[in-house]
Design a protein around this motif. Structure first.
Motif, PDB file in Angstrom:
ATOM      1  N   TRP A  55       0.972  -1.190  -0.502  1.00  0.00           N
ATOM      2  CA  TRP A  55      -0.067   0.146  -0.062  1.00  0.00           C
ATOM      3  C   TRP A  55       0.429   1.634  -0.031  1.00  0.00           C
ATOM      4  N   ASN A 113       7.429   6.263  10.167  1.00  0.00           N
ATOM      5  CA  ASN A 113       6.484   4.940   9.576  1.00  0.00           C
ATOM      6  C   ASN A 113       5.472   5.130  10.445  1.00  0.00           C
ATOM      7  N   GLY A 114       4.462   4.415   9.911  1.00  0.00           N
ATOM      8  CA  GLY A 114       2.859   4.287  10.568  1.00  0.00           C
ATOM      9  C   GLY A 114       2.511   3.810  11.812  1.00  0.00           C
ATOM     10  N   SER A 115       3.396   2.772  12.235  1.00  0.00           N
ATOM     11  CA  SER A 115       3.383   3.104  13.707  1.00  0.00           C
ATOM     12  C   SER A 115       3.373   3.541  14.577  1.00  0.00           C
ATOM     13  N   VAL A 118       1.161   6.753  14.834  1.00  0.00           N
ATOM     14  CA  VAL A 118       0.821   6.168  15.511  1.00  0.00           C
ATOM     15  C   VAL A 118       0.549   6.696  17.198  1.00  0.00           C
ATOM     16  N   TYR A 146      -7.066  -1.324  12.719  1.00  0.00           N
ATOM     17  CA  TYR A 146      -5.019  -2.282  12.508  1.00  0.00           C
ATOM     18  C   TYR A 146      -4.699  -0.419  12.950  1.00  0.00           C
ATOM     19  N   HIS A 147      -3.521  -0.319  13.038  1.00  0.00           N
ATOM     20  CA  HIS A 147      -2.977   1.045  13.713  1.00  0.00           C
ATOM     21  C   HIS A 147      -1.496   0.749  13.527  1.00  0.00           C
ATOM     22  N   GLY A 148      -1.505  -0.698  13.865  1.00  0.00           N
ATOM     23  CA  GLY A 148       0.300  -0.804  12.892  1.00  0.00           C
ATOM     24  C   GLY A 148       0.480  -1.945  14.630  1.00  0.00           C
ATOM     25  N   GLU A 206      -9.312   4.723  11.254  1.00  0.00           N
ATOM     26  CA  GLU A 206      -8.980   4.354  10.066  1.00  0.00           C
ATOM     27  C   GLU A 206     -10.753   5.255   8.907  1.00  0.00           C
ATOM     28  N   ASP A 240      -6.210   7.874  12.038  1.00  0.00           N
ATOM     29  CA  ASP A 240      -5.401   7.276  11.087  1.00  0.00           C
ATOM     30  C   ASP A 240      -5.359   7.466   9.517  1.00  0.00           C
ATOM     31  N   VAL A 242      -3.355   6.466   8.100  1.00  0.00           N
ATOM     32  CA  VAL A 242      -1.904   6.146   7.142  1.00  0.00           C
ATOM     33  C   VAL A 242      -1.898   5.121   5.739  1.00  0.00           C
ATOM     34  N   MET A 243      -2.922   4.925   5.494  1.00  0.00           N
ATOM     35  CA  MET A 243      -3.511   3.917   4.326  1.00  0.00           C
ATOM     36  C   MET A 243      -3.931   4.637   3.690  1.00  0.00           C
ATOM     37  N   SER A 268       1.587   7.792   6.236  1.00  0.00           N
ATOM     38  CA  SER A 268       3.281   7.300   6.409  1.00  0.00           C
ATOM     39  C   SER A 268       2.943   6.501   5.213  1.00  0.00           C
ATOM     40  N   LYS A 269       2.260   5.738   4.717  1.00  0.00           N
ATOM     41  CA  LYS A 269       2.859   4.740   3.275  1.00  0.00           C
ATOM     42  C   LYS A 269       2.667   5.051   2.156  1.00  0.00           C
TER      43      LYS A 269
HETATM   44  C1  LIG Z   1       0.062  -0.098   7.564  1.00  0.00           C
HETATM   45  C2  LIG Z   1      -0.096   0.445   8.498  1.00  0.00           C
HETATM   46  C3  LIG Z   1      -0.279   1.051   9.528  1.00  0.00           C
HETATM   47  C4  LIG Z   1       1.264   0.453  10.070  1.00  0.00           C
HETATM   48  O1  LIG Z   1       1.789   1.574   9.124  1.00  0.00           O
HETATM   49  P1  LIG Z   1       3.343   0.768   9.727  1.00  0.00           P
HETATM   50  O2  LIG Z   1       3.664   1.618   7.939  1.00  0.00           O
HETATM   51  O3  LIG Z   1       3.626  -0.274   8.857  1.00  0.00           O
HETATM   52  O4  LIG Z   1       4.173   0.377  10.579  1.00  0.00           O
HETATM   53  C5  LIG Z   1      -1.118   1.695  10.743  1.00  0.00           C
HETATM   54  N1  LIG Z   1      -2.035   2.804  10.084  1.00  0.00           N
HETATM   55  C6  LIG Z   1      -2.612   2.248   9.447  1.00  0.00           C
HETATM   56  C7  LIG Z   1      -4.572   2.358   8.815  1.00  0.00           C
HETATM   57  C8  LIG Z   1      -2.142   0.678   8.665  1.00  0.00           C
HETATM   58  O5  LIG Z   1      -2.529   0.473   7.566  1.00  0.00           O
END
Ligand SMILES: *Cc1c(COP(=O)(O)O)cnc(C)c1O
Length: 432
Positions: A55, A113-115, A118, A146-148, A206, A240, A242-243, A268-269
């Motif tokens: 992603w 990173n995303g984790s 968060v 899912y947040h990491g 999310e 969040d 991230v995605m 992040s992603k």
């Molecule tokens: C992937 C993801 C994370 C974690 O990101 P990483 O870079 O893999 O640590 C956090 N929140 C969401 C919504 C994600 O999809």
């Protein structure tokens, strides 16, 4: 090249892969090059990367504009400590990001990173109340979220087989059912009950799409209502993205569909176009101000060695050039329209339980009576995709498309044809 000197063989002697049972997993595929939506393997095979390599890769692989900007930065300044010092890529990336984000966002905090984006948001939210001497310590999160994978991020995520070994170390969270279509009222009622407790620090979510849960989708209208309730109860809201960030949902950000603005946002992603590891947490002035004091202990005590790495920020700037180009929205619209047409072609077909779409994210849920078959089926679907030269990673019985935005119509058609074959495989597996 002899087989025992292949990347794949050498890898199996030294590497430990994420989310992988190393004893039973098939050998990893050695990739030597990427271009556009395609990955080139050492054995000469090609794969359409229909999941943007977990992603992240939004503009296609080895994008020349990003490569150029990154290599310039490498020859100018590769890194500098970000406490007491600053640099142009971090200043410019923050300036440009804030211009694109909801107007209430005024500060950018960098991580890797995303984790960690968060983690920082959770720390900001908890310390926001702590600094004021107010006893608000609980966090609300969605069921299935899912947040990491770090401990705070795991704590606010769905408890599952992935988190079971660490269960006792995860802090308590109030879980809220996702307001999927038809369940909006129930979620609103539950949120009101939770908010009545008065000790709620924050709500992390999310926006519009819960990715890892299986691309579970809900409407911006109900999210606005949830945010309104939280804001009325002075609960910090954390989006969040991230995605969902950087175009996934058909607009630049999922929050662009909302009338309300979250207090904190995580990215992040897609931030660097999938080029470098970088995370950011942004916040409103109201949150930021609570950390300002003559008292040093009211500062945010969080940081990483590579905080705001200049090369990663340069990749982020190059990616934003592409995000702000006219072709960006055109591609989002093109992919969204293609997904809609394909989803319509699937409706009512045997083996299809549900199709969901938000912008460039398409999810198809296969009808699978017996759940004991699940894992085996998932592996079969994954293998079928690879045989067809298409990288699709099923989440259980759900297949989703989350491609780079440069994917061509022809490549999209290949992806859809592969999903058609997957449907037939599912039907075969469950007939008789
Ligand atoms: C992937 C993801 C994370 C974690 O990101 P990483 O870079 O893999 O640590 C956090 N929140 C969401 C919504 C994600 O999809």
């Amino acid at each position: 090249m002899t087989s025992n000197s292949s990347l794949s063989t050498r890898d199996q002697l030294v590497n430990w892969h994420p989310y992988t049972q190393m004893q039973t997993a098939p050998p990893p595929i050695g990739i030597v090059r990427g271009e556009g939506a395609v990955l080139y393997a050492e054995d000469g095979k090609e794969y359409i990367d229909a999941v943007s390599s977990w992603w992240v890769n939004i503009h296609g692989h080895a994008h020349p504009h990003i490569a150029e900007r990154v290599s310039q930065q490498l020859r100018t300044l590769e890194h500098v400590i970000f406490a007491g010092f600053t640099h142009a890529p971090a200043v410019e990336l923050s300036e440009r990001l804030l211009r694109l984000l909801p107007a209430n966002q005024t500060r950018v905090f960098y991580t890797d990173n995303g984790s960690t984006a968060v983690e920082v948001a959770l720390k900001m939210a908890l310390q926001y109340w702590y600094n004021q001497g107010i006893q608000k310590t609980k966090i609300i999160a969605f069921e299935g979220s899912y947040h990491g994978d770090t401990f705070g991020a795991m704590s606010v995520s769905e408890r599952s087989v992935f988190t079971r070994p660490f269960q006792q170390y995860l802090f308590d969270v109030e879980f809220l059912p996702v307001p999927v279509p038809g369940q909006e009222a129930a979620t609103l009622v539950k949120l009101k009950q939770i908010l009545a407790q008065n000790d709620i620090a924050a709500f992390v979510f999310e926006p519009l799409v819960l990715g890892t849960a299986g691309m579970v989708m809900y409407s911006p209208e109900v999210l606005d209502q949830l945010l309104q309730l939280c804001q009325e109860h002075h609960v910090i809201t954390i989006a969040d993205e991230v995605m969902t960030g950087f175009g996934r949902t058909g607009k630049r950000f999922a929050c662009d569909y909302l009338t309300r603005q979250p207090d904190l946002m995580c990215f992040s992603k897609g931030l660097t176009g999938g080029t470098m590891a970088l995370g950011v947490t942004t916040c409103s002035q109201q949150v930021y101000d609570i950390f300002l004091s003559d008292d040093k202990t009211k500062a945010l005590f969080h940081g990483h060695s590579y905080t705001a790495n200049p090369v990663a920020c340069a990749a982020g700037l190059a990616s934003l050039d592409l995000v702000e180009a006219a072709s960006f929205q055109q591609n989002l619209d093109r992919i969204s329209a293609a997904h809609t047409a394909y989803a319509e072609s699937l409706t009512g077909k045997p083996g299809i339980k549900a199709c969901r779409q938000t912008g460039t994210i398409l999810a198809i849920e296969f009808e699978v009576g017996e759940t004991s078959y699940f894992n085996c089926l998932r592996d079969q679907l994954y293998a079928l995709g690879l045989e067809n030269g298409v990288l699709l990673r099923p989440l259980g019985n759900i297949i989703y498309v989350l491609s780079p935005y440069c994917i061509t119509q022809e490549q999209l058609t290949r992806v859809y044809e592969t999903i058609d074959q997957m449907r037939l495989l599912v039907l075969q597996s469950f007939s008789a």
